[in-house]
Design an enzyme around this catalytic site. Structure first.
Site, PDB file in Angstrom:
ATOM      1  N   LYS A  89       0.795  -1.197   0.049  1.00  0.00           N
ATOM      2  CA  LYS A  89      -0.051   0.074  -0.058  1.00  0.00           C
ATOM      3  C   LYS A  89       0.877   1.277  -0.119  1.00  0.00           C
ATOM      4  O   LYS A  89       1.691   1.420   0.902  1.00  0.00           O
ATOM      5  CB  LYS A  89      -0.907  -0.058   1.410  1.00  0.00           C
ATOM      6  CG  LYS A  89      -1.685   1.191   1.484  1.00  0.00           C
ATOM      7  CD  LYS A  89      -2.562   1.375   2.564  1.00  0.00           C
ATOM      8  CE  LYS A  89      -3.013   2.316   2.985  1.00  0.00           C
ATOM      9  NZ  LYS A  89      -4.071   2.283   4.292  1.00  0.00           N
ATOM     10  N   ASP A 141      -2.435  10.202   4.227  1.00  0.00           N
ATOM     11  CA  ASP A 141      -3.881   9.614   4.281  1.00  0.00           C
ATOM     12  C   ASP A 141      -4.477  10.641   5.163  1.00  0.00           C
ATOM     13  O   ASP A 141      -4.342  10.479   6.305  1.00  0.00           O
ATOM     14  CB  ASP A 141      -3.891   8.415   4.681  1.00  0.00           C
ATOM     15  CG  ASP A 141      -5.152   7.743   5.037  1.00  0.00           C
ATOM     16  OD1 ASP A 141      -6.311   8.464   4.240  1.00  0.00           O
ATOM     17  OD2 ASP A 141      -5.625   6.640   5.461  1.00  0.00           O
ATOM     18  N   LYS A 192     -10.156  12.567   8.494  1.00  0.00           N
ATOM     19  CA  LYS A 192      -9.547  12.169   9.736  1.00  0.00           C
ATOM     20  C   LYS A 192      -9.716  13.246  10.835  1.00  0.00           C
ATOM     21  O   LYS A 192      -9.420  14.431  10.408  1.00  0.00           O
ATOM     22  CB  LYS A 192      -8.094  11.481   9.648  1.00  0.00           C
ATOM     23  CG  LYS A 192      -7.972  10.333   8.782  1.00  0.00           C
ATOM     24  CD  LYS A 192      -6.596   9.621   9.009  1.00  0.00           C
ATOM     25  CE  LYS A 192      -6.563   8.339   8.378  1.00  0.00           C
ATOM     26  NZ  LYS A 192      -7.275   7.473   8.930  1.00  0.00           N
ATOM     27  N   ASP A 214       1.550   5.956   5.912  1.00  0.00           N
ATOM     28  CA  ASP A 214       0.815   4.989   5.159  1.00  0.00           C
ATOM     29  C   ASP A 214       1.186   4.533   3.880  1.00  0.00           C
ATOM     30  O   ASP A 214       0.484   3.670   3.332  1.00  0.00           O
ATOM     31  CB  ASP A 214      -0.575   5.909   4.854  1.00  0.00           C
ATOM     32  CG  ASP A 214      -1.852   5.110   5.095  1.00  0.00           C
ATOM     33  OD1 ASP A 214      -1.732   3.857   5.964  1.00  0.00           O
ATOM     34  OD2 ASP A 214      -2.834   5.454   4.658  1.00  0.00           O
ATOM     35  N   ASP A 227     -12.158   7.000   3.775  1.00  0.00           N
ATOM     36  CA  ASP A 227     -10.836   6.591   4.684  1.00  0.00           C
ATOM     37  C   ASP A 227     -10.442   5.321   4.593  1.00  0.00           C
ATOM     38  O   ASP A 227      -9.663   5.100   5.075  1.00  0.00           O
ATOM     39  CB  ASP A 227     -11.042   7.119   6.046  1.00  0.00           C
ATOM     40  CG  ASP A 227      -9.864   7.407   6.808  1.00  0.00           C
ATOM     41  OD1 ASP A 227      -8.791   7.405   6.150  1.00  0.00           O
ATOM     42  OD2 ASP A 227      -9.976   7.451   7.951  1.00  0.00           O
ATOM     43  N   GLU A 279      -9.170   3.559   2.289  1.00  0.00           N
ATOM     44  CA  GLU A 279      -8.815   3.720   0.646  1.00  0.00           C
ATOM     45  C   GLU A 279      -7.751   2.808   0.639  1.00  0.00           C
ATOM     46  O   GLU A 279      -7.295   2.588  -0.704  1.00  0.00           O
ATOM     47  CB  GLU A 279      -8.204   5.227   0.639  1.00  0.00           C
ATOM     48  CG  GLU A 279      -6.746   5.307   1.229  1.00  0.00           C
ATOM     49  CD  GLU A 279      -6.609   5.160   2.790  1.00  0.00           C
ATOM     50  OE1 GLU A 279      -7.582   5.460   3.428  1.00  0.00           O
ATOM     51  OE2 GLU A 279      -5.535   4.895   3.163  1.00  0.00           O
ATOM     52  N   ARG A 337      -7.702  -0.712   0.786  1.00  0.00           N
ATOM     53  CA  ARG A 337      -8.287  -1.914   0.290  1.00  0.00           C
ATOM     54  C   ARG A 337      -8.557  -1.185  -1.319  1.00  0.00           C
ATOM     55  O   ARG A 337      -8.435  -2.223  -2.106  1.00  0.00           O
ATOM     56  CB  ARG A 337      -9.470  -2.298   1.001  1.00  0.00           C
ATOM     57  CG  ARG A 337     -10.606  -1.576   1.141  1.00  0.00           C
ATOM     58  CD  ARG A 337     -11.560  -1.708   2.417  1.00  0.00           C
ATOM     59  NE  ARG A 337     -10.792  -1.277   3.513  1.00  0.00           N
ATOM     60  CZ  ARG A 337     -11.466  -1.465   4.802  1.00  0.00           C
ATOM     61  NH1 ARG A 337     -12.472  -2.157   4.720  1.00  0.00           N
ATOM     62  NH2 ARG A 337     -10.894  -0.803   5.734  1.00  0.00           N
TER      63      ARG A 337
HETATM   64  N1  BES Z   1      -4.268   4.102   6.975  1.00  0.00           N
HETATM   65  C1  BES Z   1      -5.416   4.108   7.813  1.00  0.00           C
HETATM   66  C2  BES Z   1      -4.979   3.072   8.908  1.00  0.00           C
HETATM   67  C3  BES Z   1      -4.224   3.118   9.878  1.00  0.00           C
HETATM   68  C4  BES Z   1      -4.511   3.750  11.145  1.00  0.00           C
HETATM   69  C5  BES Z   1      -2.825   2.841   9.900  1.00  0.00           C
HETATM   70  C6  BES Z   1      -3.722   4.174  12.358  1.00  0.00           C
HETATM   71  C7  BES Z   1      -1.829   3.239  11.028  1.00  0.00           C
HETATM   72  C8  BES Z   1      -2.285   3.764  12.026  1.00  0.00           C
HETATM   73  C9  BES Z   1      -6.551   3.577   6.874  1.00  0.00           C
HETATM   74  O1  BES Z   1      -6.801   4.178   5.647  1.00  0.00           O
HETATM   75  C10 BES Z   1      -7.832   3.709   7.564  1.00  0.00           C
HETATM   76  O2  BES Z   1      -7.942   5.068   7.691  1.00  0.00           O
HETATM   77  N2  BES Z   1      -8.556   2.779   7.958  1.00  0.00           N
HETATM   78  C11 BES Z   1      -9.732   3.112   8.563  1.00  0.00           C
HETATM   79  C12 BES Z   1     -10.797   2.206   8.031  1.00  0.00           C
HETATM   80  C13 BES Z   1     -12.505   2.456   8.378  1.00  0.00           C
HETATM   81  C14 BES Z   1     -12.591   3.756   7.857  1.00  0.00           C
HETATM   82  C15 BES Z   1     -13.020   1.346   8.049  1.00  0.00           C
HETATM   83  C16 BES Z   1      -9.667   2.848  10.248  1.00  0.00           C
HETATM   84  O3  BES Z   1      -8.792   2.208  10.271  1.00  0.00           O
HETATM   85  O4  BES Z   1     -10.187   3.622  10.803  1.00  0.00           O
HETATM   86 ZN    ZN Z   2      -4.755   4.587   5.073  1.00  0.00          ZN
HETATM   87 MN    MN Z   3      -7.514   5.913   5.331  1.00  0.00          MN
END
Ligand code: BES
Ligand code: ZN
Ligand code: MN
Length: 500
Positions: free
Chosen positions: A267, A272, A279, A290, A349, A351, A353
């Site tokens: 990824k 992000d 966020k 990220d 968010d 993104e 996947r």
């Molecule tokens: N990059 C983030 C996940 C992340 C969070 C990595 C904290 C490292 C530290 C990912 O893109 C994300 O935002 N995931 C969301 C998914 C949700 C919206 C289903 C999450 O984990 O909140």
């Molecule tokens: Zn992310």
């Molecule tokens: Mn995200």
């Protein structure tokens, strides 16, 4: 840092610092330590009598040498004499901590006596590997943007061996350890760069320069070509950004025929923000990491190219920013991935996947026979496993077992999580084939279920590294900042697969 090996006698070496070992039990001194004690007129024995040693592995005392010595000082390093408890992972961690303590003594050249005491229970090549990795990983520092650099000294190391055959084995370990640790450090630097210094364009330039250096095939798919290829899922993440997305592909051919690629997909979200599903501000700066997955797979294939196993490997890094703007993807929008599946973007968010879906689809169309994706995918991963273990998922137990086996001597830790079909219900969409969020429960698993739908019947592993992407405090081989997991396990898997 340069690491050399030599069979020369320790005390014939012209250097700044000699390192000898002291068992923590009260055994009489032997080998180089006994000779050092004589040269120091019994100062080591006296320090023992005076209880200046702590009786703990890793503690050391520094002795200034007498005038005739070819070194300025002798470091006497304590090592617990418990061979059963010593393994390669412990030695690496120990050397990581020791490397910074040695750096603090401001030396420029260190010569280490041959492996002694408990370390002798390791094979000579494991000793060389663990020492090289521990030193190089432990001394890593990202200070590019400090205009007033602290003058932390650099030093070279010579590892001594008692015989030619021992020297050859230690050297083998050192050579491999150097490649693995330096590649990990390069990955760390990509991650530690702030997002304005590591855009998708700069990621692509970096991959191209590694390709030139190590003779890899490199291709960068630009936005217009990605559109033609139908990578609607990946491109949907880039809609809000002014930085052009870059879909990076690197190939290593260790076999005469192309194809049958072990494929590593990382990824590559260079920042992000969450997009329109923005966020919160607190801690958002961590989202420069990220792209850790992309940094790891790019540098893993560079390490593989240096180690030259007989296997074909492909690395894929779909890179883009995830930004909010007037052109950004809106929650509820539907996009089509390269393999034709439609996706409802319920949350912009989620993104990671989306870019991986097209990464996996592209891989399967282009000769991937085994896929491992690496992604900072879900915050839920850090809740489930903290920052100790990476959560892994797989549709193929054989491949998973191979992966776990490759990890055992790396000090990188994993834990397999389930993919029961019931979890798929959470990502069913009313308007498309699948949606990109699955609600509150089992967030890491539903993310993996989403990816599984694109992996199809190709043997596949998903590694969610969100919990371990960065280290909060320096310890052993782990230095504050991007961790560089799972680079060394991926490379070891490629080496193992080439051998079998
Ligand atoms: N990059 C983030 C996940 C992340 C969070 C990595 C904290 C490292 C530290 C990912 O893109 C994300 O935002 N995931 C969301 C998914 C949700 C919206 C289903 C999450 O984990 O909140
Ligand atoms: Zn992310
Ligand atoms: Mn995200």
């Amino acid at each position: 840092m340069d690491i050399q090996t030599s069979t020369e006698n320790l005390f014939d070496h012209k250097a700044d610092t000699y390192i000898v070992y002291l068992p923590t039990n009260n055994r009489p001194l032997s080998g180089e330590t006994a000779i050092a004690d004589q040269q120091l007129r019994g100062a080591i024995s006296q320090a023992r009598v005076n209880k200046l040693f702590h009786g703990k592995s890793g503690h050391f005392l520094e002795f200034p040498t007498p005038t005739r010595s070819k070194a300025k000082r002798i470091i006497v390093l304590e090592i617990e004499d418990k061979p059963d408890e010593i393994n390669i992972n412990l030695l690496r961690t120990f050397m990581g901590t020791f490397s910074r303590q040695v750096r603090a003594t401001k030396t420029d050249h260190v010569v280490m006596a041959p492996p002694a005491g408990a370390w002798k229970s390791l094979s000579d090549s494991d000793y060389g590997l663990a020492v090289a990795e521990g030193l190089i990983l432990g001394l890593y520092k990202f200070n590019e943007h400090h205009t007033k650099k602290d003058t932390a000294s650099k030093f070279d190391v010579t590892l001594l061996a008692k015989s030619r055959s021992q020297l050859a084995a230690i050297s083998d370990g050192v050579t491999k350890g150097k490649i693995l640790a330096e590649s990990t450090n390069s990955a760390r630097t990509l991650g530690n760069q702030p997002a304005n210094f590591m855009t998708p364009t700069l990621m692509a330039q970096n991959a191209e320069s590694l390709a030139n250096k190590y003779n890899l095939e490199c291709q960068v798919i630009e936005q217009d070509e990605a559109e033609q290829l139908g990578m609607g899922s990946y491109l949907s993440v880039a809609h809000g950004s002014v930085e052009p997305p870059k879909f990076i592909i690197l190939k290593y051919h260790g076999l005469p025929r192309h194809g049958n690629y072990l494929t590593l997909i990382g990824k590559g979200i260079t920042f992000d923000t969450g997009g329109i599903s923005l966020k919160p501000a607190a801690g958002m700066e961590a989202m420069k990491w990220d792209m850790s997955g992309a940094a790891v797979v790019i540098n893993a294939i560079a390490a593989i190219a240096q180690l030259k196993p007989k296997i074909n490997v492909m690395a894929i890094a779909p890179c883009t920013e995830n930004m909010p703007s007037g052109s950004a993807t809106k929650p509820g929008d539907v996009f089509y991935a390269m393999d034709g599946q439609s996706i409802e973007v319920a949350n912009t968010d989620a993104e990671g996947r989306l870019v991986l879906a097209d990464g996996i689809a592209y891989a399967r169309k282009n000769g991937a026979t085994r896929i491992i994706d690496v992604a900072t995918l879900t915050g839920a991963m850090g809740i489930a496993l903290g920052n100790v273990r990476v959560g892994g998922f797989s549709n193929n137990t054989r491949l998973w077992n191979e992966f776990e086996n490759a990890s055992s001597a790396t000090g990188e830790k994993y834990w397999r999580l389930p993919l029961d079909k019931e979890y798929h219900d959470q990502i069913k969409s009313d308007v498309a084939d699948i949606k990109n969020t699955g609600g509150r429960g089992a967030g890491s698993i539903t993310a993996a279920k989403f990816l599984e739908a694109f992996a199809g019947d190709t043997p596949w592993i998903h590694l969610d590294i969100a919990g371990v992407m960065n280290v909060n405090s320096t310890n052993g081989e782990w230095v504050k900042g991007m961790a560089g997991i799972p680079l060394r396990t991926l490379v070891q898997l490629a080496l193992n697969r080439a051998r079998s």
